[in-house]
Design a protein around this motif. Structure first.
Motif, PDB file in Angstrom:
ATOM      1  N   LEU A 134       1.189  -0.836   0.027  1.00 57.77           N
ATOM      2  CA  LEU A 134       0.501  -0.212   0.032  1.00 57.77           C
ATOM      3  C   LEU A 134       0.870   1.309   0.149  1.00 57.77           C
ATOM      4  CD1 LEU A 134      -2.501   1.234  -0.077  1.00 57.77           C
ATOM      5  CD2 LEU A 134      -2.772   0.781   2.751  1.00 57.77           C
ATOM      6  N   ARG A 135       0.825   2.063  -1.021  1.00 56.45           N
ATOM      7  CA  ARG A 135       1.461   3.192  -1.571  1.00 56.45           C
ATOM      8  C   ARG A 135       0.807   4.006  -0.406  1.00 56.45           C
ATOM      9  NH1 ARG A 135       4.558   5.338  -6.509  1.00 56.45           N
ATOM     10  NH2 ARG A 135       3.283   7.432  -6.856  1.00 56.45           N
ATOM     11  N   ALA A 136      -0.609   4.533  -0.592  1.00 54.34           N
ATOM     12  CA  ALA A 136      -1.585   5.556   0.047  1.00 54.34           C
ATOM     13  C   ALA A 136      -3.137   5.339  -0.104  1.00 54.34           C
ATOM     14  CB  ALA A 136      -0.878   7.173  -1.163  1.00 54.34           C
ATOM     15  N   LYS A 146      -7.358   3.536  -2.945  1.00 56.93           N
ATOM     16  CA  LYS A 146      -5.407   3.072  -2.665  1.00 56.93           C
ATOM     17  C   LYS A 146      -4.875   2.645  -3.697  1.00 56.93           C
ATOM     18  CE  LYS A 146      -7.719   1.383   2.212  1.00 56.93           C
ATOM     19  NZ  LYS A 146      -6.797   1.643   2.932  1.00 56.93           N
ATOM     20  N   LEU A 147      -3.478   3.388  -3.299  1.00 51.04           N
ATOM     21  CA  LEU A 147      -2.402   2.924  -4.457  1.00 51.04           C
ATOM     22  C   LEU A 147      -1.922   1.888  -4.303  1.00 51.04           C
ATOM     23  CD1 LEU A 147      -1.771   6.669  -5.915  1.00 51.04           C
ATOM     24  CD2 LEU A 147      -3.750   5.055  -6.962  1.00 51.04           C
ATOM     25  N   TRP A 148      -1.462   1.069  -4.522  1.00 50.20           N
ATOM     26  CA  TRP A 148      -0.793  -0.348  -4.596  1.00 50.20           C
ATOM     27  C   TRP A 148       0.650  -0.365  -5.215  1.00 50.20           C
ATOM     28  CZ3 TRP A 148      -2.489  -2.454  -0.270  1.00 50.20           C
ATOM     29  CH2 TRP A 148      -3.805  -2.333  -0.500  1.00 50.20           C
ATOM     30  N   ASP A 149       1.584  -0.080  -5.030  1.00 53.52           N
ATOM     31  CA  ASP A 149       2.713  -0.246  -5.565  1.00 53.52           C
ATOM     32  C   ASP A 149       3.380  -1.593  -6.075  1.00 53.52           C
ATOM     33  OD1 ASP A 149       5.351  -0.831  -6.602  1.00 53.52           O
ATOM     34  OD2 ASP A 149       6.789   0.828  -3.970  1.00 53.52           O
ATOM     35  N   LEU A 150       3.275  -2.173  -7.430  1.00 49.07           N
ATOM     36  CA  LEU A 150       3.961  -3.643  -8.155  1.00 49.07           C
ATOM     37  C   LEU A 150       4.610  -3.561  -8.197  1.00 49.07           C
ATOM     38  CD1 LEU A 150      -0.574  -4.495  -9.032  1.00 49.07           C
ATOM     39  CD2 LEU A 150       0.777  -4.605  -6.681  1.00 49.07           C
TER      40      LEU A 150
END
Lengths: 381, 265
Positions: free
Chosen positions: A50-52, A369-373
């Motif tokens: 989870l980035r943001a 939610k922004l997820w770092d992949l």
């Protein structure tokens, strides 16, 4: 009778004792009653990817979509609130559109299209709030085209006799926008449904597809529109305006569809928490990936490289608040690669950035939610 | 198995005159004097009427036929007590029974619907398993009636009250395989309040819907007979829920909140 009860954060797990009384209606002589209601305490730990978390919507988030450059993200609620965010998490604009849930960036990302619909009464007045079904004379709406830089409406795609628009899908070349419409014709009580293909440059309907859709998706070559409705899932030949083939599917409620980037596989998910992968050429089911009993799948998206299929999951019972999940499947091996935790309730929309490094999710918990992949982050299980 | 318990507190004055108390429905003997020869596996439900629940009307579904003891004499073989399907498809069977007789009273629009349940509608895994344990298709039932109020009921209410029993805080209404196990639905009984749905749950820190209704608790899951409020319950009268939430630790006191329930579904 029902009402929303704001449950304090400080409560513990167990049974709540609810004492009901109806002293305000003495005529009914309603005896008081005591009932017990289970209380759940959620313990959700955010996944490290989870980035943001973007907060600001007042209602559940129905749709998230990245702009082509990956720097901007658009979101909307079913109630018509739209927001444009820069991915660094600040809101650039908040718009009000009508009811609806579809959002599409047009080519270049400078225009954002939003669908809308509204019921009206016999005098043509828009019905809002709570109204009776018999008051509805018809539906109208269309597609609003927003200038991303100014936040103003720069155009509207609308029939002469406007129709409500729910879902939309953009052809890969950016020239044709498919719009799922519904309307009522004069003195006809039945609601009619169909798909209009709009030439977005000319602002004209170039074809009416005589098929209704819960949801739809263009194939990467733009020649086929996959359509889900009460009959199952079928493939529609856009140029010939006829069904090209029915996918091997029993009648099911497929609520989201996505073509793999190579166009060979179509993925769909249903309310029974199952993801179906179909071979587009044969129409046969290649695989079914099932999630847990009691869950439902609401949305899915392929990563731009086609190596990941993200699926949004939540509780099937909308009255029950439980953690939502995003499962990242490997569509080739049909193995779960990662489960992302952080949402409460259903995950209702998913969208990858063009480079595939970010995944955005919109939830019933009103957050995005922004997820770092990136590979290092997403390799953690 | 943990189950939501509905403990009805009949502390307030009942509507009936003369100090009559509410009947203990659990003491009702669930037997049928005379039954027809059934062609399928019969499914049983008992309707009782009045504060003392003296009038007993058996419903027995035999596939596409519903036997209804319209005159409440325990004989299901009489003329006019065999009701054929009004509507059906793969997912439901509907029987429009019409009138039934309760002494000098006539209750109208008795309607029985058998519907296929789905796990989405049921929304509770334990309840879904209970429904599936019936064997065969996962059916559930709705019973609706417009009940005529007896003369001794002096409340300033409409002469006829519409009720529905289809599910409550204990689960869905399921007809039973044996008369002795039949659910008992009580109409024109003493009114109290109950949960409308077994899915009911609260979640810490979140808004949760609380769904309740006015009516009478029967015997068995789904037997709460809910009063349909249009024309009966004034729109500006609101029930109150005082809730004691469990604390995080046993050493703390319950957390109390009061809610006025204004929304109607």
């Amino acid at each position: 009778m029902d009402d929303l009860v704001q449950v304090p954060e400080t409560v513990g797990k167990g049974m709540a004792r609810v004492e009901l009384s109806f002293d305000a209606w003495k005529d009914g002589r309603v005896a008081p009653a005591t009932v017990e209601v289970p209380v759940a305490v959620l313990d959700v730990k955010d996944s490290p990817q989870l980035r943001a978390t973007l907060q600001g919507h007042d209602d559940p988030v129905a749709k998230v979509v990245f702009a082509p450059d990956g720097k901007m993200l658009a979101s909307r609620t079913y109630q018509g609130e739209m927001k444009l965010w820069n991915v660094a998490s600040s809101v650039q604009f908040t718009y009000r559109s009508g009811n609806g849930s579809a959002l599409v960036f047009l080519t270049g990302g400078r225009t954002l299209a939003s669908s809308w619909y509204e019921p009206f009464d016999k005098d043509g007045k828009t019905l809002t709030g709570r109204y009776k079904a018999e008051e509805v004379k018809g539906y109208r709406g269309g597609i609003k085209l927003w200038d991303v830089e100014t936040g103003k409406v720069r155009g509207v795609l609308q029939r002469q006799s406007p129709r409500g628009v729910t879902d939309m899908a953009m052809s890969p070349d950016g020239k044709v926008l498919a719009a799922e419409e519904f309307w009522r014709e004069k003195d006809d009580k039945n609601i009619k449904r169909g798909i209009a293909l709009w030439d977005v440059v000319a602002g004209k309907v170039i074809r009416d597809l005589k098929v209704m859709a819960y949801t739809m998706a263009f194939s990467p070559d733009g020649k086929t529109l996959a359509v889900s409705n009460s009959e199952g899932v079928n493939l529609w030949d856009v140029a010939a305006n006829r069904e090209r083939g029915k996918l091997a599917a029993e009648k099911m409620s497929v609520v989201a569809l996505a073509f793999a980037p190579d166009g060979k596989t179509l993925a769909g998910c249903d309310l029974q928490a199952t993801v179906h992968l179909w071979d587009v050429s044969s129409g046969e089911v290649k695989a079914r990936m099932r999630h847990r009993e009691g869950q439902m799948t609401s949305c899915l998206a392929f990563s731009p490289d086609g190596k990941t299929l993200a699926v949004g999951i939540g509780p099937r019972n909308s009255q029950v608040i439980e953690p939502g999940e995003i499962v990242l499947w490997d569509p080739a091996t049909r193995e779960k690669r990662l489960t992302l935790h952080g949402h409460i309730g259903n995950v209702q929309s998913l969208g990858f950035s063009a480079d595939g490094t970010l995944l955005a999710s919109g939830g019933a918990d009103k957050t995005i939610k922004l997820w770092d992949l990136t590979s290092r982050s997403a390799s953690k299980r | 198995m943990m189950r939501t318990r509905v403990a009805l507190a009949f502390a307030a004055a009942l509507w009936a005159a003369g100090g009559l108390g509410a009947a203990d429905l659990h003491k009702i003997e669930r037997t049928i004097a005379k039954e027809p020869a059934y062609k399928n596996k019969p499914k049983y439900c008992l309707l009782v009427f009045g504060l003392e629940a003296k009038t007993h009307v058996w419903l027995v579904q035999d596939g596409d036929v519903l036997y209804v003891d319209r005159n409440a004499n325990g004989d299901l073989t009489e003329k006019d007590e065999r009701v054929s399907l009004k509507q059906n498809n793969a997912n439901f069977r509907n029987f429009e029974v019409g009138d039934i007789h309760d002494g000098s009273l006539t209750h109208t629009e008795l309607n029985v619907t058998q519907m296929l349940a789905t796990s989405e509608v049921v929304g509770n895994e334990q309840e879904w398993q209970r429904i599936k344990r019936q064997g065969g298709e996962p059916w559930m039932w709705w019973v609706r009636v417009t009940a005529e109020r007896p003369a001794e009921d002096k409340r300033p209410l409409p002469k006829r009250i519409k009720y529905v029993a289809n599910g409550d805080g204990l689960g869905m209404l399921l007809f039973a395989d044996q008369p002795a196990d039949a659910p008992i639905v009580h109409f024109n009984g003493p009114w109290s309040m109950g949960l409308q749905d077994r899915k009911q749950r609260f979640t810490a820190g979140h808004k949760s819907q609380l769904q309740i209704g006015v009516g009478t608790q029967g015997v068995g899951a789904g037997t709460f007979s809910f009063v349909l409020y249009p024309d009966t319950i004034p729109a500006d009268a609101y029930p109150v829920a005082e809730i004691a939430f469990p604390p995080k630790s046993e050493s703390e006191k319950p957390i109390r909140r009061k809610y006025v329930l204004k929304e109607r579904c």
